[in-house]
Design a protein around this motif. Structure first.
Motif, PDB file in Angstrom:
ATOM      1  N   LYS A 124       0.804  -1.219   0.000  1.00  0.00           N
ATOM      2  CA  LYS A 124       0.000   0.000   0.000  1.00  0.00           C
ATOM      3  C   LYS A 124       0.840   1.273   0.000  1.00  0.00           C
ATOM      4  O   LYS A 124       0.368   2.336  -0.387  1.00  0.00           O
ATOM      5  N   LEU A 125       2.068   1.154   0.484  1.00  0.00           N
ATOM      6  CA  LEU A 125       2.920   2.349   0.548  1.00  0.00           C
ATOM      7  C   LEU A 125       3.221   2.901  -0.840  1.00  0.00           C
ATOM      8  O   LEU A 125       3.631   4.047  -0.984  1.00  0.00           O
ATOM      9  N   ARG A 126       3.003   2.059  -1.860  1.00  0.00           N
ATOM     10  CA  ARG A 126       3.218   2.547  -3.223  1.00  0.00           C
ATOM     11  C   ARG A 126       2.285   3.706  -3.532  1.00  0.00           C
ATOM     12  O   ARG A 126       2.525   4.482  -4.449  1.00  0.00           O
ATOM     13  N   ALA A 127       1.201   3.827  -2.744  1.00  0.00           N
ATOM     14  CA  ALA A 127       0.284   4.949  -2.934  1.00  0.00           C
ATOM     15  C   ALA A 127       0.996   6.287  -2.747  1.00  0.00           C
ATOM     16  O   ALA A 127       0.557   7.302  -3.257  1.00  0.00           O
ATOM     17  N   LEU A 128       2.099   6.260  -2.007  1.00  0.00           N
ATOM     18  CA  LEU A 128       2.827   7.505  -1.723  1.00  0.00           C
ATOM     19  C   LEU A 128       3.790   7.886  -2.847  1.00  0.00           C
ATOM     20  O   LEU A 128       4.357   8.970  -2.843  1.00  0.00           O
ATOM     21  N   GLU A 129       3.932   6.993  -3.818  1.00  0.00           N
ATOM     22  CA  GLU A 129       4.931   7.243  -4.863  1.00  0.00           C
ATOM     23  C   GLU A 129       4.647   8.472  -5.706  1.00  0.00           C
ATOM     24  O   GLU A 129       5.565   9.044  -6.287  1.00  0.00           O
ATOM     25  N   GLY A 130       3.377   8.870  -5.756  1.00  0.00           N
ATOM     26  CA  GLY A 130       3.012  10.020  -6.565  1.00  0.00           C
ATOM     27  C   GLY A 130       3.760  11.286  -6.169  1.00  0.00           C
ATOM     28  O   GLY A 130       3.901  12.208  -6.962  1.00  0.00           O
ATOM     29  N   VAL A 131       4.237  11.348  -4.925  1.00  0.00           N
ATOM     30  CA  VAL A 131       4.902  12.568  -4.448  1.00  0.00           C
ATOM     31  C   VAL A 131       6.322  12.698  -5.001  1.00  0.00           C
ATOM     32  O   VAL A 131       6.950  13.733  -4.830  1.00  0.00           O
TER      33      VAL A 131
END
Ligand code: ZN
Length: 162
Positions: A124-131
């Protein structure tokens, strides 16, 4: 118009929803009265200020985690995801997620590779990759994780992104 691109867009939407959901309804929000390890995370650039609480048992397993404070949607969502993920983990495993996430957001790892450093699957941490495209927001996304690192290392100084 390849199906691959569509899948990637759908994934991005899913991730965006995950961030918004965690920012609006943070998991494990509040004090942890019997915390054994705590640390503050301060990101002066954005004004994020979080306090992380962890209960770490004798076998170095994180049995509970909570956080409080205020910050932007990214910092709060990241802290919420953190508490969701680290409960039940050994501190060594939690620190692997910390270094994998920091490495990934620094843009060192390929976004096409599911596994970041140490063979850790960010899930789920991949959700933060957009930053990654917004260097100032990388600090928001990693703030709680720097605090986790400080808490586990028992550093007395607040974790800061500066
Ligand atoms: Zn922020």
């Amino acid at each position: 118009m390849t199906s691959l691109a569509q899948t990637s867009d759908e994934l991005q939407d899913l991730y965006r929803e995950l961030i918004i959901d965690h920012a609006r309804s943070p998991r494990h929000f509040g004090k942890l009265p019997d915390a054994t390890h705590t640390a503050e995370g301060i990101n002066p650039l954005c004004g994020d200020k979080l306090k992380m609480y962890f209960r770490i048992d004798g076998d170095d397993r994180i049995s509970d985690a909570r956080f409080e404070g205020s910050g932007c949607a990214i910092s709060v969502a990241s802290a919420s995801l953190l508490t969701d993920m680290v409960i039940g983990l050994h501190t060594d495993e939690a620190l692997k997620y910390f270094s994998a996430l920091v490495t990934r957001l620094a843009g060192v790892q390929s976004a096409d590779n599911d596994n970041a450093g140490d063979g850790i699957n960010l899930g789920k941490l991949r959700a933060l990759e957009g930053v990654r495209e917004f260097p100032s927001r990388v600090k928001c996304a990693t703030l709680a994780w720097h605090a986790l690192n400080s808490a586990i290392q028992r550093k007395s100084q607040p974790a800061t992104t500066e």
